[in-house]
Design a protein around this motif. Structure first.
Motif, mmCIF file in Angstrom:
data_model
loop_
_atom_site.group_PDB
_atom_site.id
_atom_site.type_symbol
_atom_site.label_atom_id
_atom_site.label_comp_id
_atom_site.label_asym_id
_atom_site.label_seq_id
_atom_site.Cartn_x
_atom_site.Cartn_y
_atom_site.Cartn_z
ATOM 1 N N GLU A 6 0.828 -1.202 0.000
ATOM 2 C CA GLU A 6 0.000 0.000 0.000
ATOM 3 C C GLU A 6 0.867 1.259 0.000
ATOM 4 O O GLU A 6 0.542 2.253 -0.667
ATOM 5 N N ALA A 7 1.970 1.213 0.735
ATOM 6 C CA ALA A 7 2.876 2.365 0.756
ATOM 7 C C ALA A 7 3.546 2.551 -0.605
ATOM 8 O O ALA A 7 3.663 3.683 -1.106
ATOM 9 N N PHE A 8 3.991 1.448 -1.217
ATOM 10 C CA PHE A 8 4.623 1.514 -2.540
ATOM 11 C C PHE A 8 3.629 2.042 -3.567
ATOM 12 O O PHE A 8 3.955 2.913 -4.383
ATOM 13 N N ARG A 9 2.415 1.527 -3.518
ATOM 14 C CA ARG A 9 1.394 1.941 -4.489
ATOM 15 C C ARG A 9 1.078 3.429 -4.336
ATOM 16 O O ARG A 9 0.973 4.146 -5.332
ATOM 17 N N ALA A 10 0.915 3.885 -3.105
ATOM 18 C CA ALA A 10 0.580 5.296 -2.888
ATOM 19 C C ALA A 10 1.705 6.211 -3.350
ATOM 20 O O ALA A 10 1.462 7.283 -3.912
ATOM 21 N N ARG A 11 2.958 5.789 -3.129
ATOM 22 C CA ARG A 11 4.098 6.648 -3.466
ATOM 23 C C ARG A 11 4.347 6.683 -4.977
ATOM 24 O O ARG A 11 4.665 7.743 -5.522
ATOM 25 N N PHE A 12 4.182 5.527 -5.654
ATOM 26 C CA PHE A 12 4.635 5.456 -7.046
ATOM 27 C C PHE A 12 3.520 5.264 -8.082
ATOM 28 O O PHE A 12 3.707 5.620 -9.246
ATOM 29 N N LEU A 13 2.395 4.694 -7.726
ATOM 30 C CA LEU A 13 1.470 4.208 -8.742
ATOM 31 C C LEU A 13 0.119 4.903 -8.777
ATOM 32 O O LEU A 13 -0.632 4.710 -9.737
ATOM 33 N N ASP A 14 -0.227 5.650 -7.769
ATOM 34 C CA ASP A 14 -1.565 6.249 -7.752
ATOM 35 C C ASP A 14 -1.696 7.446 -8.683
ATOM 36 O O ASP A 14 -2.805 7.829 -9.065
ATOM 37 N N GLY A 15 -0.575 8.069 -9.055
ATOM 38 C CA GLY A 15 -0.626 9.205 -9.971
ATOM 39 C C GLY A 15 -0.437 8.781 -11.419
ATOM 40 O O GLY A 15 -0.459 7.598 -11.748
ATOM 41 N N ASP A 16 -0.253 9.772 -12.312
ATOM 42 C CA ASP A 16 -0.066 9.462 -13.727
ATOM 43 C C ASP A 16 1.402 9.110 -14.000
ATOM 44 O O ASP A 16 2.222 9.036 -13.078
ATOM 45 N N GLU A 17 1.731 8.902 -15.279
ATOM 46 C CA GLU A 17 3.076 8.453 -15.631
ATOM 47 C C GLU A 17 4.129 9.497 -15.257
ATOM 48 O O GLU A 17 5.212 9.144 -14.791
ATOM 49 N N GLN A 18 3.822 10.775 -15.450
ATOM 50 C CA GLN A 18 4.787 11.817 -15.069
ATOM 51 C C GLN A 18 5.038 11.783 -13.573
ATOM 52 O O GLN A 18 6.184 11.905 -13.115
ATOM 53 N N SER A 19 3.981 11.584 -12.797
ATOM 54 C CA SER A 19 4.140 11.491 -11.344
ATOM 55 C C SER A 19 5.011 10.306 -10.966
ATOM 56 O O SER A 19 5.830 10.387 -10.036
ATOM 57 N N TYR A 20 4.831 9.188 -11.691
ATOM 58 C CA TYR A 20 5.659 8.005 -11.423
ATOM 59 C C TYR A 20 7.132 8.311 -11.657
ATOM 60 O O TYR A 20 7.988 8.015 -10.811
ATOM 61 N N GLN A 21 7.430 8.920 -12.814
ATOM 62 C CA GLN A 21 8.833 9.195 -13.137
ATOM 63 C C GLN A 21 9.430 10.178 -12.134
ATOM 64 O O GLN A 21 10.607 10.055 -11.765
ATOM 65 N N GLU A 22 8.647 11.157 -11.679
ATOM 66 C CA GLU A 22 9.135 12.109 -10.674
ATOM 67 C C GLU A 22 9.369 11.407 -9.332
ATOM 68 O O GLU A 22 10.344 11.694 -8.631
ATOM 69 N N ALA A 23 8.497 10.484 -8.972
ATOM 70 C CA ALA A 23 8.654 9.750 -7.716
ATOM 71 C C ALA A 23 9.892 8.857 -7.765
ATOM 72 O O ALA A 23 10.591 8.693 -6.756
ATOM 73 N N VAL A 24 10.179 8.281 -8.928
ATOM 74 C CA VAL A 24 11.392 7.462 -9.077
ATOM 75 C C VAL A 24 12.636 8.335 -8.928
ATOM 76 O O VAL A 24 13.608 7.944 -8.264
ATOM 77 N N ALA A 25 12.612 9.523 -9.542
ATOM 78 C CA ALA A 25 13.754 10.437 -9.404
ATOM 79 C C ALA A 25 13.952 10.826 -7.943
ATOM 80 O O ALA A 25 15.092 10.883 -7.447
ATOM 81 N N ASP A 26 12.857 11.071 -7.231
ATOM 82 C CA ASP A 26 12.945 11.410 -5.807
ATOM 83 C C ASP A 26 13.493 10.227 -5.008
ATOM 84 O O ASP A 26 14.297 10.419 -4.089
ATOM 85 N N PHE A 27 13.082 9.011 -5.356
ATOM 86 C CA PHE A 27 13.590 7.801 -4.697
ATOM 87 C C PHE A 27 15.108 7.732 -4.808
ATOM 88 O O PHE A 27 15.810 7.494 -3.821
ATOM 89 N N HIS A 28 15.617 7.970 -6.011
ATOM 90 C CA HIS A 28 17.067 7.876 -6.205
ATOM 91 C C HIS A 28 17.796 9.019 -5.514
ATOM 92 O O HIS A 28 18.916 8.832 -5.008
ATOM 93 N N ALA A 29 17.174 10.201 -5.483
ATOM 94 C CA ALA A 29 17.807 11.319 -4.785
ATOM 95 C C ALA A 29 17.934 11.007 -3.299
ATOM 96 O O ALA A 29 18.979 11.280 -2.679
ATOM 97 N N ARG A 30 16.898 10.432 -2.725
ATOM 98 C CA ARG A 30 16.953 10.074 -1.302
ATOM 99 C C ARG A 30 17.959 8.953 -1.057
ATOM 100 O O ARG A 30 18.641 8.931 -0.029
ATOM 101 N N GLN A 31 18.051 8.014 -2.007
ATOM 102 C CA GLN A 31 19.034 6.938 -1.887
ATOM 103 C C GLN A 31 20.446 7.515 -1.864
ATOM 104 O O GLN A 31 21.290 7.092 -1.078
ATOM 105 N N ALA A 32 20.679 8.505 -2.738
ATOM 106 C CA ALA A 32 22.016 9.100 -2.824
ATOM 107 C C ALA A 32 22.385 9.825 -1.533
ATOM 108 O O ALA A 32 23.557 9.842 -1.126
ATOM 109 N N GLU A 33 21.377 10.424 -0.866
ATOM 110 C CA GLU A 33 21.644 11.154 0.375
ATOM 111 C C GLU A 33 22.079 10.234 1.501
ATOM 112 O O GLU A 33 22.757 10.653 2.434
ATOM 113 N N THR A 34 21.671 8.959 1.422
ATOM 114 C CA THR A 34 21.993 8.016 2.503
ATOM 115 C C THR A 34 23.331 7.329 2.294
ATOM 116 O O THR A 34 23.782 6.590 3.174
ATOM 117 N N VAL A 35 23.964 7.519 1.123
ATOM 118 C CA VAL A 35 25.241 6.852 0.851
ATOM 119 C C VAL A 35 26.381 7.602 1.525
ATOM 120 O O VAL A 35 26.441 8.826 1.462
#
Length: 289
Positions: free
Chosen positions: A260-289
């Motif tokens: 449910e958390a994955f779906r709400a974050r990445f899949l409930d919006g349109d395709e542009q929202s998905y791609q933006e959420a993926v970019a945000d995911f990677h940005a947050r990943q980079a901050e933790t390295v």
């Protein structure tokens, strides 16, 4: 020539509950994920999928869109078994027809040739025959008298595939090392839709590529969708590789709360929202390295 350009949501509007849909690609490679995500946003249900399965199967099963799955495997390649597919199988929520990969190929070839079945050795001597009690065998009418599996045609209402490039008329091209079976999926289907990384003028399709890269011609396609990174998070060589970090994040979401958390974050919006959420995911990943 007809202009066949559509949006992903317009393609999904052509689909109906209960349809049999073939999904191209192979495992976690060049899957039409933007079209899959459009199905996830829709009210479609009770679908039968035919797929050399990857996350297309896992996502649609997790969202409760699938009644029956016809498959040779469901793998994420670097993760042997899609965990969402495993979860619905373990809960007994999915009707399945599990075949040898070669049997799926024979079934698609039979449908593409408008034949009721094709004989094949694939599956003989295995548990596939016991797991699919409706399967029958035939005996060669020639001197060898060999017994073969009569693999029934896998007829598709619709095929969904993703290629690297296409023109506005439905001619489509792959640029990676493997065409997979996307052309066969389209030939086995009543209607076919192709998403692509880029729509280009027809004359550009062969500027730097040989003719055999033209996998689909316009007679086999009913719609074209331009959707950059539309295969994400699967690979689409040579445009991009598989997003392994994101795939691991997807695989970790097989629990009810995590899904449910994955779906709400990445899949409930349109395709542009998905791609933006993926970019945000990677940005947050980079901050933790």
């Amino acid at each position: 020539m007809q202009d066949k350009v559509l949006t992903a949501d317009e393609v999904v509007a052509e689909l109906s509950d209960g349809m049999t849909i073939g999904i191209g690609g192979w495992g976690s490679r060049r899957k039409p994920m933007a079209l899959v995500r459009a199905i996830l946003r829709s009210p479609l249900r009770d679908l039968t999928l035919v797929s050399y399965g990857g996350p297309d199967v896992g996502l649609l099963c997790a969202a409760g869109k699938v009644r029956k799955l016809v498959h040779g495997f469901v793998s994420l390649d670097s993760i042997p078994l899609d965990p969402h597919f495993r979860a619905v199988r373990q809960r007994g929520e999915l009707e399945v027809a599990e075949f040898d990969e070669g049997m799926v190929l024979a079934g698609l070839r039979a449908a593409a040739s408008r034949l009721p079945f094709l004989p094949t050795r694939a599956g003989l001597g295995s548990d596939v025959m016991a797991l699919n009690p409706d399967l029958r065998t035939v005996t060669s009418p020639y001197a060898d008298g060999e017994e073969l599996v009569a693999m029934p045609a896998l007829r598709l209402d619709v095929a969904l595939v993703h290629l690297n490039r296409a023109d506005r008329h439905g001619n489509a091209q792959y640029l990676g090392p493997d065409p997979y079976l996307d052309d066969l999926m389209c030939a086995a289907a009543t209607r076919s839709f192709v998403s692509c990384e880029q729509i280009v003028p027809t004359e550009q399709l062969l500027e730097n590529s040989p003719p055999q890269t033209l996998l689909l011609n316009r007679t086999h396609t009913d719609g074209v969708v331009e959707t950059p990174r539309g295969a994400h998070f699967t690979s689409c060589a040579p445009d991009y590789g598989r997003d392994e970090a994101f795939q691991r994040h997807y695989a970790a979401s097989a629990g009810p709360d995590e899904w449910e958390a994955f779906r709400a974050r990445f899949l409930d919006g349109d395709e542009q929202s998905y791609q933006e959420a993926v970019a945000d995911f990677h940005a947050r990943q980079a901050e933790t390295v």
